[in-house]
Every structure is written in C-alpha cells, then in structure tokens.
Design an enzyme around this catalytic site. Sequence first.
Site, PDB file in Angstrom:
ATOM      1  N   CYS A  13     -21.183  19.728 -32.983  1.00 26.45           N
ATOM      2  CA  CYS A  13     -21.248  18.618 -34.388  1.00 26.45           C
ATOM      3  C   CYS A  13     -21.353  19.575 -35.494  1.00 26.45           C
ATOM      4  O   CYS A  13     -22.155  20.575 -35.550  1.00 26.45           O
ATOM      5  CB  CYS A  13     -22.018  17.619 -34.049  1.00 26.45           C
ATOM      6  SG  CYS A  13     -23.773  17.948 -34.122  1.00 26.45           S
ATOM      7  N   VAL A  73     -11.983  38.469 -36.196  1.00 26.90           N
ATOM      8  CA  VAL A  73     -12.588  39.757 -36.048  1.00 26.90           C
ATOM      9  C   VAL A  73     -12.536  40.053 -34.734  1.00 26.90           C
ATOM     10  O   VAL A  73     -13.103  39.732 -33.551  1.00 26.90           O
ATOM     11  CB  VAL A  73     -14.003  39.884 -36.409  1.00 26.90           C
ATOM     12  CG1 VAL A  73     -14.529  41.475 -36.294  1.00 26.90           C
ATOM     13  CG2 VAL A  73     -14.425  39.553 -38.088  1.00 26.90           C
ATOM     14  N   GLU A  78     -10.261  43.296 -31.788  1.00 24.44           N
ATOM     15  CA  GLU A  78      -9.330  44.444 -31.669  1.00 24.44           C
ATOM     16  C   GLU A  78      -8.974  45.039 -32.748  1.00 24.44           C
ATOM     17  O   GLU A  78      -7.999  45.493 -33.078  1.00 24.44           O
ATOM     18  CB  GLU A  78      -7.914  43.712 -30.971  1.00 24.44           C
ATOM     19  CG  GLU A  78      -8.355  43.265 -29.769  1.00 24.44           C
ATOM     20  CD  GLU A  78      -7.100  42.225 -29.124  1.00 24.44           C
ATOM     21  OE1 GLU A  78      -6.147  42.346 -30.106  1.00 24.44           O
ATOM     22  OE2 GLU A  78      -7.186  41.615 -28.158  1.00 24.44           O
ATOM     23  N   GLY A  79     -10.220  45.508 -33.528  1.00 24.89           N
ATOM     24  CA  GLY A  79      -9.831  46.631 -34.573  1.00 24.89           C
ATOM     25  C   GLY A  79      -9.187  46.000 -35.961  1.00 24.89           C
ATOM     26  O   GLY A  79      -8.344  46.698 -36.687  1.00 24.89           O
TER      27      GLY A  79
END
Length: 294
Positions: A141, A285, A287-288
């Site tokens: 919530c 943000v 996997e690179g």
Amino acid sequence: MSSSFSTPSGACALPDPNAATRDGEAGDAGEAPLPAALVSVRPTRLGGPARGDEEWVAEEVPIALEYNGLSHAVMLATPLDLEDFALGFSLSENLIGSPADLLDVEVQTRPQGVALQLRVTARCELMLKERRRTLAGRTGCGLCGTDSLDQVFRPPSRPLAPLAVDREQLIPVLSRAMRELSEAQPLQQRSGGIHAAAWCSPAGEVLMVREDVGRHNALDKLVGALARAQVDTAQGFAAVTSRASFEMVQKAAGAGISLLAAVSAPTHLAIRTAQACGLTLAGFVREGRATLYS
C-alpha cells in the site's frame, strides 16, 4: 529498546551477517514465539512429473503499531527485523522527528498477529493524538492512513547531498549493487515472494539488506536499520527490488538518501517528487543498463 524474540519450531533460520540483532533470537521463558518468516508447505503441482517435495512460502502477518497505547496502524509484513520496522515506519511516516523520539519498542505476539508497543516522547504523543487514525495496511500500500491532501507531500527536512559518483561509473556501480543484492536475499532465494531494500556504498557494495513481502516495508526496515546504526545516508545509496513508486521516493528522500535505484519502472509522480527533492532516480536497473529519470 526492549524486545522479546524467539524462533518457533519449523521456522526457517536464515543468518544475516549484516544485522547485529535480528528478530528470531531466543526470548524470555514462557513468552509466545514470533511467527516464522518462511513456512514449509507441500503443494500439488499440475503439469509435469508428480512431485511431493516441500516448498517454502513467505509468511504475511498483521503487524499492529501502537504508540503510547494508542492504536495507529496495522500493516501486513514479514515478522522479521521488527525493531527496524518500528523505527523506520515511524520516521518515514513523520510520526517522530528523530530516532531519539522513540524511547522503547516491545514486541508482543498475539493470537491475531504481532503488536509493536512503541513508547515515544510526550511531544510526539501529542502530535499523534492530533492526527490520530486507525488504518488497515495491505501489502504494497502507498498512502495508507493519509486523510488529507496536505499530508501527502512531505519535503525532506534537509537538502539532499548529491552522491559522488561520476556519470561514467554509474552503470558499473548500479550493476554491482543489483548483482550483490540478488545474492543477499536468503528469504527470496527460498520462497521467490519477497522484496528487498539494500544500502550500498558509493562503489556499489551492498552493506545492509532488509527483506519483506511488502516493498514499502522492506524500505522502512532499511531506514530503521540505518538510523539505529547511525549511518550517514549521504555516503551511499539505496537499491530496491521493486518499482519506484511515489512513496518509495519520499521515504528515501526523507531518510536523506540522494540516489534510489529500482529494478523496475517508476511512476510519473515518483519522478516529479524525485525532481522536486533533488533525488537521483534510476529505474530498470538490470543487466548492465539503467534509465535515469531525475
């Protein structure tokens, strides 16, 4: 602060080297144990070969927060790190002005759930009485208990100091933080149903992690743990395993955290709030890669 902790039979005992004391330690004789953070079940799996092995699922418990005997909120949360949760929730919801305003926390197990008895200063009690409300919180919530628009937006009490990380180094730093965060979630690794919030160094090293079924609860627990440890929140950033909602941004900014990295998407209100607070907000943000929204 005083507390009573114990681990029930069948509970999943998961060590956390980042925490000095955790809910789940032995309590006084005769006291009811806290519920387990994870519970073992034997589900029926459909499709594929028949299997009868056990599976760990996250527990979700009503946690009542009572200030000087006044019932204030009931949140659904993982029954772990409850002193951190009590302090972090109180700070994030602007119920106390500083950690010193929370004088004591007593954890009580009840048939229906867990009650946190918080003793606060007379000044805070007066403020609570003026805005007293009883609410039922639910997992994830956002604005539980807010009863007017004037209570929604709370600018941070002090300007946020920008984190000293070069733009060119941001991707390696954030990638390291998310990688280490995924490796530092014992509850999530067993159940697959837990969020986490991490405190990270400017280099992306994960220094502290708190887990909960609710993303807001995980961040509140982290805020409380940072306050109890007297960590300078200008010297690091927070990473979360969820989307970046308005409330997540506001909680981070209120704690003096100037960079919030989320594995998923932000909302538009979260972006506008981050811009107004001077908080750096990074979404997706993974996997690179990352997307900066403020």
